[in-house]
Design an enzyme around this catalytic site. Structure first.
Site, short mmCIF file in Angstrom:
data_model
loop_
_atom_site.label_atom_id
_atom_site.label_comp_id
_atom_site.label_asym_id
_atom_site.label_seq_id
_atom_site.Cartn_x
_atom_site.Cartn_y
_atom_site.Cartn_z
CE LYS A 1 53.21 44.70 26.65
NZ LYS A 1 52.16 44.27 27.54
CG ASP B 1 54.54 44.30 17.95
OD1 ASP B 1 55.32 45.00 18.63
OD2 ASP B 1 53.52 43.77 18.41
CE1 TYR C 1 50.59 39.43 24.05
CE2 TYR C 1 49.10 40.54 22.52
CZ TYR C 1 49.40 40.09 23.79
OH TYR C 1 48.51 40.29 24.81
NE ARG D 1 34.66 58.55 17.98
CZ ARG D 1 34.10 58.86 16.80
NH1 ARG D 1 34.74 58.63 15.66
NH2 ARG D 1 32.90 59.40 16.76
C1 LIG Z 1 54.84 42.27 21.21
C2 LIG Z 1 53.50 42.69 21.70
N1 LIG Z 1 52.66 43.32 20.86
C3 LIG Z 1 51.43 43.72 21.25
C4 LIG Z 1 50.98 43.49 22.54
C5 LIG Z 1 49.61 43.95 22.94
O1 LIG Z 1 49.73 45.10 23.71
P1 LIG Z 1 48.63 45.61 24.77
O2 LIG Z 1 48.59 44.62 25.87
O3 LIG Z 1 49.13 46.97 25.15
O4 LIG Z 1 47.33 45.66 24.04
C6 LIG Z 1 51.82 42.86 23.45
C7 LIG Z 1 51.38 42.61 24.84
O5 LIG Z 1 52.02 41.94 25.61
C8 LIG Z 1 53.11 42.45 23.02
O6 LIG Z 1 53.96 41.82 23.86
#
Ligand SMILES: Cc1ncc(COP(=O)(O)O)c(C=O)c1O
Length: 400
Positions: free
Chosen positions: A215, A190, A118, A65
């Site tokens: 992604k 992000d 998101y 961890r």
């Molecule tokens: C722009 C963005 N940030 C964060 C996330 C969250 O990611 P995760 O589903 O891997 O937790 C997503 C998920 O679709 C996303 O599209």
């Protein structure tokens, strides 16, 4: 004749650890699935636990961890790609978002968040952070002046997402970076939709870059993963401490897949960029389509900004089908090659009709206010043969 020393028992031989001998120089990433590591002495254990300087020959590993050789390789690759100081790989994109935010905020602090963000991140800003005593101001993420106007004495973080999910708006990376340079406020972006192939927020002065590595970084729809890359030692210490305590570390198996995925990021992104641009242009000329949102189109409101800060415009686009909710559903259900599925960034095309899937729980008024119109379809354009994708869209749209 002296007695032969007693051999270790069968059970002991079976479980005692064998170390890897000498340098390995493996091309593929070895998977260290262990949770713990043998310590050389009590003093060695103390040095590791207190994060004191290690001595010559000390193994740097204490407990997975806190750190693991396989996850560290994934993190090192990301640091190189993002041009950062240090990276951490995590168990999901949301682990990355929450660890980054919670490590830089405490009760009494203020954070500025964009409307275009998101859904999970939106919820974190809307409910979780305020419940821990953090004040949140919302701004239009495309207007850097709104971030400047919202700054207070206790502002500690400004947050951006670009391109934003699912409306494809762009936030000004130079703008966020310069606010950080002038004020010392930590900027976080992000960068999931862009990927480090298309944009490098740290090169614009942004302090913290977050990815849902589920992604484009992973790229094959086979892991849930996240990452945080920081540009300075103070943020590194904060993120390490919070990650260790919240515990959202990445499994070594996922780190192996992530590292393998990142090897082909550039070639995949070039194809995503090329296919998405061509599909955006095709849809923009189609008479059943009301609007196409793609930063690579000249009529996108932030096309010039996207051109200035992105190498390619990415594989994500959204479009509004004439005929509202029913038309949107019909297109999705009639596609044969493009997969009807949530998520994005995999090699295969994924598509969703936002009002009937990802945003069913959002009231229509609130949804429309966020730019999620009745016929809005979000398309993660894959790397398939372009003609096959266009033919598939063509036949699905002709059914309207
Ligand atoms: C722009 C963005 N940030 C964060 C996330 C969250 O990611 P995760 O589903 O891997 O937790 C997503 C998920 O679709 C996303 O599209």
């Amino acid at each position: 004749m002296a007695d032969k020393p007693r051999e270790k028992g069968f059970e002991t031989k079976a479980v005692e650890p064998e170390d890897i001998k000498g340098p390995v120089h493996a091309l593929a990433t070895p998977i260290f699935s262990n949770s713990t590591y043998r310590l050389e002495s009590a003093a060695h254990g103390a040095r590791l636990s207190s994060r004191a300087d290690l001595e010559e020959g000390d193994s740097p590993w204490l407990y997975s961890r806190w750190g693991n050789p396989t996850t560290e390789i994934a993190a090192r690759v990301l640091t190189k790609l993002e041009g950062g100081h240090e990276s951490f790989v995590m168990s999901s994109g949301m682990a990355a978002v929450s660890t980054a935010l919670l490590s830089h905020l405490q009760a009494g602090d203020h954070v500025i968040a964009p409307n275009q963000v998101y859904g999970g991140t939106h919820e974190l800003f809307k409910t979780t952070l305020p419940s821990y005593g953090v004040e949140v101001s919302w701004v239009d993420g495309t207007q850097i002046s709104q971030y400047r106007d919202a700054i207070r004495d206790n502002t500690r973080v400004i947050y951006g997402e670009t391109p934003a999910n699912p409306t494809m708006t762009i936030c000004d990376l130079d703008g966020l970076g310069s606010i950080s340079a002038e004020t010392g406020i930590t900027s976080m972006v992000d960068s999931t939709f862009g990927s480090p192939y298309n944009q490098l927020p740290i090169s614009h002065g942004v302090n913290v870059v977050i990815h849902s590595a589920t992604k484009y970084l992973g790229g094959h729809s086979d892991i849930i993963a996240g990452s945080v890359t920081v540009d300075n030692e103070s943020s590194e210490k904060k993120v390490f401490q919070m990650l260790k305590l919240l515990g959202g570390v990445q499994s070594p198996f996922d780190a192996f897949l992530l590292t393998r995925g990142m090897k082909s990021l550039a070639v995949r992104m070039r194809q995503h960029n090329e296919n998405a641009q061509a599909i955006a242009e095709y849809l923009a000329g189609h008479d059943k389509i009301q609007a196409v949102h793609y930063p690579g189109l000249e009529n996108h409101p932030q096309h010039a900004l996207a051109t200035a800060q992105m190498r390619g415009y990415g594989g994500m686009l959204s479009f509004d089908v004439k005929g509202g909710v029913d038309a949107g559903k019909s297109v999705i259900e009639n596609l044969k090659i493009i997969n009807h599925a949530v998520s994005l960034g995999g090699v295969e095309s994924l598509i969703v009709h936002a009002p009937s899937t990802t945003h069913t729980m959002v009231a229509r008024e609130a949804r429309l206010q966020a730019g999620i119109t009745d016929g809005l379809i979000r398309f993660s354009v894959g790397i398939e043969t372009l003609e096959d994708l266009i033919e598939d869209l063509d036949q699905a749209l002709s059914g309207l």
